[in-house]
Design a protein around this motif. Structure first.
Motif, PDB file in Angstrom:
ATOM      1  N   SER A 118    -109.353  54.260 -32.555  1.00 54.76           N
ATOM      2  CA  SER A 118    -109.960  55.033 -33.643  1.00 54.76           C
ATOM      3  C   SER A 118    -109.851  56.533 -33.424  1.00 54.76           C
ATOM      4  CB  SER A 118    -111.443  54.656 -33.778  1.00 54.76           C
ATOM      5  OG  SER A 118    -112.145  54.935 -32.573  1.00 54.76           O
ATOM      6  N   GLY A 143    -111.141  51.678 -38.360  1.00 51.99           N
ATOM      7  CA  GLY A 143    -112.198  52.290 -39.157  1.00 51.99           C
ATOM      8  C   GLY A 143    -113.335  51.346 -39.469  1.00 51.99           C
ATOM      9  N   PHE A 174    -116.391  51.507 -38.762  1.00 46.71           N
ATOM     10  CA  PHE A 174    -117.619  52.209 -39.135  1.00 46.71           C
ATOM     11  C   PHE A 174    -117.318  53.389 -40.061  1.00 46.71           C
ATOM     12  CE2 PHE A 174    -118.580  50.460 -34.849  1.00 46.71           C
ATOM     13  CZ  PHE A 174    -119.572  49.567 -35.235  1.00 46.71           C
ATOM     14  N   ASP A 231    -115.747  56.760 -41.528  1.00 50.24           N
ATOM     15  CA  ASP A 231    -115.316  58.032 -40.941  1.00 50.24           C
ATOM     16  C   ASP A 231    -115.978  58.317 -39.600  1.00 50.24           C
ATOM     17  OD1 ASP A 231    -113.734  58.426 -43.161  1.00 50.24           O
ATOM     18  OD2 ASP A 231    -115.220  59.670 -44.218  1.00 50.24           O
ATOM     19  N   ASP A 232    -117.063  57.646 -39.301  1.00 50.35           N
ATOM     20  CA  ASP A 232    -117.779  57.879 -38.043  1.00 50.35           C
ATOM     21  C   ASP A 232    -117.393  56.882 -36.951  1.00 50.35           C
ATOM     22  OD1 ASP A 232    -119.208  60.010 -39.093  1.00 50.35           O
ATOM     23  OD2 ASP A 232    -120.810  58.715 -39.864  1.00 50.35           O
ATOM     24  N   THR A 233    -116.310  56.144 -37.168  1.00 55.02           N
ATOM     25  CA  THR A 233    -115.942  55.099 -36.203  1.00 55.02           C
ATOM     26  C   THR A 233    -115.696  55.675 -34.812  1.00 55.02           C
ATOM     27  OG1 THR A 233    -114.969  53.700 -37.917  1.00 55.02           O
ATOM     28  CG2 THR A 233    -114.257  53.313 -35.656  1.00 55.02           C
ATOM     29  N   LYS A 285    -116.727  58.494 -33.307  1.00 55.71           N
ATOM     30  CA  LYS A 285    -117.933  58.948 -32.630  1.00 55.71           C
ATOM     31  C   LYS A 285    -118.847  57.776 -32.270  1.00 55.71           C
ATOM     32  CE  LYS A 285    -118.061  63.535 -34.775  1.00 55.71           C
ATOM     33  NZ  LYS A 285    -118.842  64.469 -35.632  1.00 55.71           N
ATOM     34  N   THR A 286    -118.903  56.785 -33.146  1.00 57.96           N
ATOM     35  CA  THR A 286    -119.787  55.646 -32.891  1.00 57.96           C
ATOM     36  C   THR A 286    -119.321  54.830 -31.699  1.00 57.96           C
ATOM     37  OG1 THR A 286    -120.345  55.516 -35.249  1.00 57.96           O
ATOM     38  CG2 THR A 286    -120.797  53.571 -33.899  1.00 57.96           C
TER      39      THR A 286
END
Length: 330
Positions: free
Chosen positions: A193, A210, A212, A214-216, A218-219
């Motif tokens: 990611s 992806g 999560f 757009d935050d995948t 960082k998550t």
């Protein structure tokens, strides 16, 4: 006498020669993971956009990124040779052991499946799921390579193939291996990611993982960092516990795990919090994770199985108590 027995009589392979093949396979299977990461991080994943050819007109590469990608393909040749030799030598070695043949066959099958999966990865434009599968299959193959080396070494030292320790220590080591495996799987999601899709050098657009949105990225970094921290603390705790229990044959592998985890953690801190994720730190991270995994499998094998507690032979049924005499009545 079977044909294989006749071949074994004609070209017998000693355990020492077989050990050379096993060690070579372990080293080469480790190196090809590290070299594969270099292909991705230099943006050369689609340097050869076709498979098995490099491009539509030639098998050989014609530019820099193609040479990088094609070189990694060529490393498959010595890896394949090592795997085939492990199988052939296992069949011809004296004394013959069926488990060595099975592991040699698994190594050879792993190379074949990896070649096909590598081709699928290229033909699907470095789909993140196939890239993750490609890496995780390599990690699984390392389990076989480390196990083969472990058994070869134990045989030559005339040591039992599966040592025994107290049940709690064995369970803790196995649990640490499971947590380490989870760290590796989530780490592949971080790379899948992240910013290094593998096609930057050839200006190819590659999809990213992806799950999560757009935050995948960082998550999964957050999840990966927390589980890795738990893994590191557990590794140190297990090392201390093994020392307290006097499990000397676990000192070396658990020490290797702790040192590799410390190196991996230092590189991770450097790449995420200090240097803003440069490619060379990611490559170091992959290399240190690969070494950590090897040490972790070594620890799992060294822990062995729970020792059996023999029942005591001198325990006899309790004799019934003698009847008490009635008290005298005055």
């Amino acid at each position: 006498m079977s044909r294989l027995d006749r071949l074994r009589d004609r070209w017998p392979i000693s355990p020492r020669v077989h050990a050379y093949a096993a060690w070579s396979a372990l080293v080469l299977f480790t190196l090809i993971i590290i070299s594969g990461a270099a292909v991705r991080l230099t943006g050369s994943g689609l340097g050869c956009p076709e498979w098995p050819r490099c491009n539509g007109t030639s098998v050989t590469p014609s530019n820099g990124h193609a040479y990088i990608e094609f070189s990694n393909r060529m490393i498959t040749t010595p890896v394949s040779i090592a795997a085939v030799l492990c199988l052939a030598f296992a069949l011809l070695r004296r004394p013959y052991r069926r488990d060595f043949t099975v592991m040699g066959a698994l190594l050879a099958a792993g190379v074949a499946v990896q070649a096909v999966l590598g081709g699928v990865t290229v033909l699907t434009g470095l789909n993140p799921v196939t890239v993750m599968s490609h890496f995780l299959l390599s990690i699984a193959t390392l389990v076989v390579a480390v196990t083969l080396v472990w058994r070869v070494v134990r045989e030559r030292r005339e040591q039992p193939q599966t040592p025994s320790h107290d049940a709690l220590l064995v369970r803790m080591t196995r649990a640490l291996t499971v947590v380490g495996g989870a760290v590796v799987v989530i780490g592949t999601a971080v790379t899948a990611s992240g910013p290094y899709a593998g096609g930057e050098g050839t200006d190819d657009t590659v999809s990213r993982l992806g799950i999560f949105g757009d935050d995948t990225f960082k998550t999964v970094i957050m999840v990966h960092a927390r589980i890795a921290a738990v893994f590191g603390v557990c590794a140190v705790a297990l090392w201390i516990f093994a020392r307290l229990r006097g499990a000397r044959d676990l000192y070396a592998p658990l020490t290797a795990v702790c040192l590799a985890v410390a190196l991996t953690g230092a590189v991770g801190t450097l790449q995420y919090h200090i240097l803003d994720y440069p490619a060379w730190t990611v490559w170091l991270h992959v290399a240190s994770v690969t070494l950590t995994w090897n040490a972790l499998v070594w620890s799992y094998l060294a822990a062995g199985r729970a020792e059996r507690v023999a029942a005591s032979d001198d325990v006899s049924p309790r004799e019934p108590a003698a009847p008490r005499e009635p008290a005298a009545v005055s």
